[in-house]
Design a protein around this motif. Structure first.
Motif, PDB file in Angstrom:
ATOM      1  N   ARG A  91       0.810  -0.772  -0.296  1.00  0.00           N
ATOM      2  CA  ARG A  91      -0.070  -0.013  -0.077  1.00  0.00           C
ATOM      3  C   ARG A  91       0.763   1.118   0.086  1.00  0.00           C
ATOM      4  O   ARG A  91       2.211   1.578   1.277  1.00  0.00           O
ATOM      5  CB  ARG A  91      -0.878  -0.191   1.087  1.00  0.00           C
ATOM      6  CG  ARG A  91      -1.867  -0.798   1.153  1.00  0.00           C
ATOM      7  CD  ARG A  91      -2.811  -0.608   2.212  1.00  0.00           C
ATOM      8  NE  ARG A  91      -3.683  -1.892   1.677  1.00  0.00           N
ATOM      9  CZ  ARG A  91      -4.512  -2.443   2.887  1.00  0.00           C
ATOM     10  NH1 ARG A  91      -4.743  -1.421   3.847  1.00  0.00           N
ATOM     11  NH2 ARG A  91      -5.722  -3.146   3.008  1.00  0.00           N
ATOM     12  N   ARG A 114      -2.410   0.085  -4.164  1.00  0.00           N
ATOM     13  CA  ARG A 114      -3.420  -0.534  -3.562  1.00  0.00           C
ATOM     14  C   ARG A 114      -4.408  -1.308  -3.719  1.00  0.00           C
ATOM     15  O   ARG A 114      -4.128  -2.364  -5.018  1.00  0.00           O
ATOM     16  CB  ARG A 114      -4.544   0.825  -3.375  1.00  0.00           C
ATOM     17  CG  ARG A 114      -5.119   0.225  -5.089  1.00  0.00           C
ATOM     18  CD  ARG A 114      -5.394   1.857  -5.212  1.00  0.00           C
ATOM     19  NE  ARG A 114      -6.601   1.934  -6.867  1.00  0.00           N
ATOM     20  CZ  ARG A 114      -7.836   1.845  -6.559  1.00  0.00           C
ATOM     21  NH1 ARG A 114      -8.569   1.341  -5.501  1.00  0.00           N
ATOM     22  NH2 ARG A 114      -8.738   1.772  -7.885  1.00  0.00           N
ATOM     23  N   GLN A 147      -4.613  -6.624  -5.728  1.00  0.00           N
ATOM     24  CA  GLN A 147      -3.464  -5.847  -6.254  1.00  0.00           C
ATOM     25  C   GLN A 147      -3.573  -5.189  -6.691  1.00  0.00           C
ATOM     26  O   GLN A 147      -3.334  -5.581  -8.372  1.00  0.00           O
ATOM     27  CB  GLN A 147      -2.058  -6.535  -5.306  1.00  0.00           C
ATOM     28  CG  GLN A 147      -1.213  -5.790  -5.229  1.00  0.00           C
ATOM     29  CD  GLN A 147      -1.167  -4.829  -3.719  1.00  0.00           C
ATOM     30  OE1 GLN A 147      -1.244  -6.020  -2.886  1.00  0.00           O
ATOM     31  NE2 GLN A 147      -0.452  -3.710  -3.480  1.00  0.00           N
TER      32      GLN A 147
END
Length: 61
Positions: free
Chosen positions: A13, A24, A30
């Motif tokens: 992240r 993110r 993903q």
């Protein structure tokens, strides 16, 4: 763009470095995306904004 990570890293992240991409997780997938460009004010934009305000701004009473 969807990214597939190697096994020791489950998810990422945020930004890893200043290469213009960030990671993110969305609905368990993903995702890698480009960072949005920052807005820089130029003299032409500032002049146009001032002309707009002079023409359309209403005075408070």
């Amino acid at each position: 763009m969807k990214a597939e990570l190697i096994i020791p890293i489950e998810t990422l992240r945020g930004k890893l470095n200043e290469d213009g991409y960030y990671f993110r997780v969305c609905n368990g997938a993903q995702i890698v995306q480009k960072c949005p460009r920052r807005w820089h004010d130029t003299p032409a934009r500032k002049a146009a904004r001032e002309r707009f305000v002079a023409q359309y701004a209403k005075r408070k009473q």
